[in-house]
Design an enzyme around this catalytic site. Sequence first.
Site, PDB file in Angstrom:
ATOM      1  N   ARG A   1     -39.438  50.961  16.303  1.00 45.94           N
ATOM      2  CA  ARG A   1     -37.997  50.722  16.145  1.00 45.94           C
ATOM      3  C   ARG A   1     -37.373  51.903  15.424  1.00 45.94           C
ATOM      4  NH1 ARG A   1     -36.200  44.842  13.889  1.00 45.94           N
ATOM      5  NH2 ARG A   1     -34.764  46.108  12.651  1.00 45.94           N
TER       6      ARG A   1
ATOM      7  N   ARG B   1     -24.586  37.930   7.020  1.00 48.41           N
ATOM      8  CA  ARG B   1     -25.183  38.963   6.187  1.00 48.41           C
ATOM      9  C   ARG B   1     -24.213  39.481   5.130  1.00 48.41           C
ATOM     10  NH1 ARG B   1     -29.280  40.945   9.840  1.00 48.41           N
ATOM     11  NH2 ARG B   1     -30.441  42.686   8.987  1.00 48.41           N
TER      12      ARG B   1
ATOM     13  N   ARG C   1     -45.000  48.162  10.918  1.00 50.53           N
ATOM     14  CA  ARG C   1     -44.340  47.809  12.177  1.00 50.53           C
ATOM     15  C   ARG C   1     -43.840  49.059  12.901  1.00 50.53           C
ATOM     16  NH1 ARG C   1     -39.295  43.747  12.027  1.00 50.53           N
ATOM     17  NH2 ARG C   1     -38.080  45.593  11.545  1.00 50.53           N
TER      18      ARG C   1
ATOM     19  N   LYS D   1     -38.355  37.203   9.289  1.00 51.95           N
ATOM     20  CA  LYS D   1     -37.344  36.278   9.826  1.00 51.95           C
ATOM     21  C   LYS D   1     -37.541  36.036  11.321  1.00 51.95           C
ATOM     22  CE  LYS D   1     -33.683  38.580   8.589  1.00 51.95           C
ATOM     23  NZ  LYS D   1     -34.219  39.723   7.857  1.00 51.95           N
TER      24      LYS D   1
ATOM     25  N   ARG E   1     -31.598  50.010   4.434  1.00 52.15           N
ATOM     26  CA  ARG E   1     -31.478  48.593   4.817  1.00 52.15           C
ATOM     27  C   ARG E   1     -31.756  47.682   3.629  1.00 52.15           C
ATOM     28  NH1 ARG E   1     -35.602  48.980   9.308  1.00 52.15           N
ATOM     29  NH2 ARG E   1     -35.519  46.722   9.491  1.00 52.15           N
TER      30      ARG E   1
HETATM   31  P1  ADP Z   1     -33.713  43.660   9.708  1.00 51.59           P
HETATM   32  O1  ADP Z   1     -33.331  42.360   9.098  1.00 51.59           O
HETATM   33  O2  ADP Z   1     -35.202  43.837   9.812  1.00 51.59           O
HETATM   34  O3  ADP Z   1     -33.038  44.838   9.084  1.00 51.59           O
HETATM   35  P2  ADP Z   1     -32.278  42.962  12.191  1.00 51.59           P
HETATM   36  O4  ADP Z   1     -32.951  43.014  13.514  1.00 51.59           O
HETATM   37  O5  ADP Z   1     -31.891  41.630  11.667  1.00 51.59           O
HETATM   38  O6  ADP Z   1     -33.296  43.706  11.234  1.00 51.59           O
HETATM   39  O7  ADP Z   1     -30.979  43.893  12.185  1.00 51.59           O
HETATM   40  C1  ADP Z   1     -31.044  45.229  12.609  1.00 51.59           C
HETATM   41  C2  ADP Z   1     -29.669  45.889  12.434  1.00 51.59           C
HETATM   42  O8  ADP Z   1     -28.690  45.210  13.241  1.00 51.59           O
HETATM   43  C3  ADP Z   1     -29.086  45.860  11.019  1.00 51.59           C
HETATM   44  O9  ADP Z   1     -29.589  46.896  10.200  1.00 51.59           O
HETATM   45  C4  ADP Z   1     -27.583  46.003  11.323  1.00 51.59           C
HETATM   46  O10 ADP Z   1     -27.246  47.339  11.631  1.00 51.59           O
HETATM   47  C5  ADP Z   1     -27.416  45.180  12.592  1.00 51.59           C
HETATM   48  N1  ADP Z   1     -27.061  43.780  12.272  1.00 51.59           N
HETATM   49  C6  ADP Z   1     -27.829  42.686  12.507  1.00 51.59           C
HETATM   50  N2  ADP Z   1     -27.209  41.568  12.082  1.00 51.59           N
HETATM   51  C7  ADP Z   1     -26.031  41.959  11.524  1.00 51.59           C
HETATM   52  C8  ADP Z   1     -24.950  41.294  10.895  1.00 51.59           C
HETATM   53  N3  ADP Z   1     -24.951  39.958  10.710  1.00 51.59           N
HETATM   54  N4  ADP Z   1     -23.901  42.026  10.448  1.00 51.59           N
HETATM   55  C9  ADP Z   1     -23.878  43.340  10.622  1.00 51.59           C
HETATM   56  N5  ADP Z   1     -24.865  44.045  11.194  1.00 51.59           N
HETATM   57  C10 ADP Z   1     -25.936  43.373  11.657  1.00 51.59           C
END
Ligand code: ADP
Length: 188
Positions: free
Chosen positions: A133, A88, A127, A13, A144
């Site tokens: 990370r 999400r 990654r 993404k 996740r």
């Molecule tokens: P990925 O999609 O690879 O898991 P992101 O960088 O999009 O990584 O998100 C990392 C973390 O940030 C998520 O696991 C969550 O804890 C938090 N997060 C991101 N976007 C949201 C959201 N829309 N609602 C709740 N938590 C979020």
Amino acid sequence: MRLVLVGPPGAGKGTQAARLAQRYDVPAISTGDIFRANVKGKTKLGRQAQEYMSQGALVPDEVTNAMVRDRLSRDDVFGGFLLDGYPRTPDQAVELEGMLDDNGTALDAVVELVADVDEVTRRLLKRAEIEGRVDDNEDVIRKRLSVYAESTAPVTAYYDGQGLLVRVDAVGDVDVVTERLVGALSAQ
Ligand code: ADP
């Protein structure tokens, strides 16, 4: 262009969001990036999010929604935006609809990057070696992915019901996937 990009962790993404944002000349807004910047900067928002993120859990909706509402009230999103990582949950989707409604706007499309669990797990572990990370370790990745299946997959169903969903195969060369996305969006 008002777009949402959804897909499991590791689907690409962030990479594709940057490319599409450039192509359509709109800001890419990544909730994950905003949270990570706040964790790094040790802000109040960062402190609220950190615990959840490190466990692979979602940050509570009220925290996330307020953050996005604030971001979408800035001038640079007037002509469009690309949201990466939000909404999400179905509740966040409803909340977003309300925010856009308040501005008299609506989404143009929701793009789902499709990749299977084996592929995304492989990418995330790779990654982990490169970026380090904290949420890219095997246990947290599993968490996740299960959060994605339980909480986020229903979001795609919700948008499909509205006729907004565009599904694109995320497996292949980065450039190839970008062209698939652009092609799918122009056909929409
Ligand atoms: P990925 O999609 O690879 O898991 P992101 O960088 O999009 O990584 O998100 C990392 C973390 O940030 C998520 O696991 C969550 O804890 C938090 N997060 C991101 N976007 C949201 C959201 N829309 N609602 C709740 N938590 C979020």
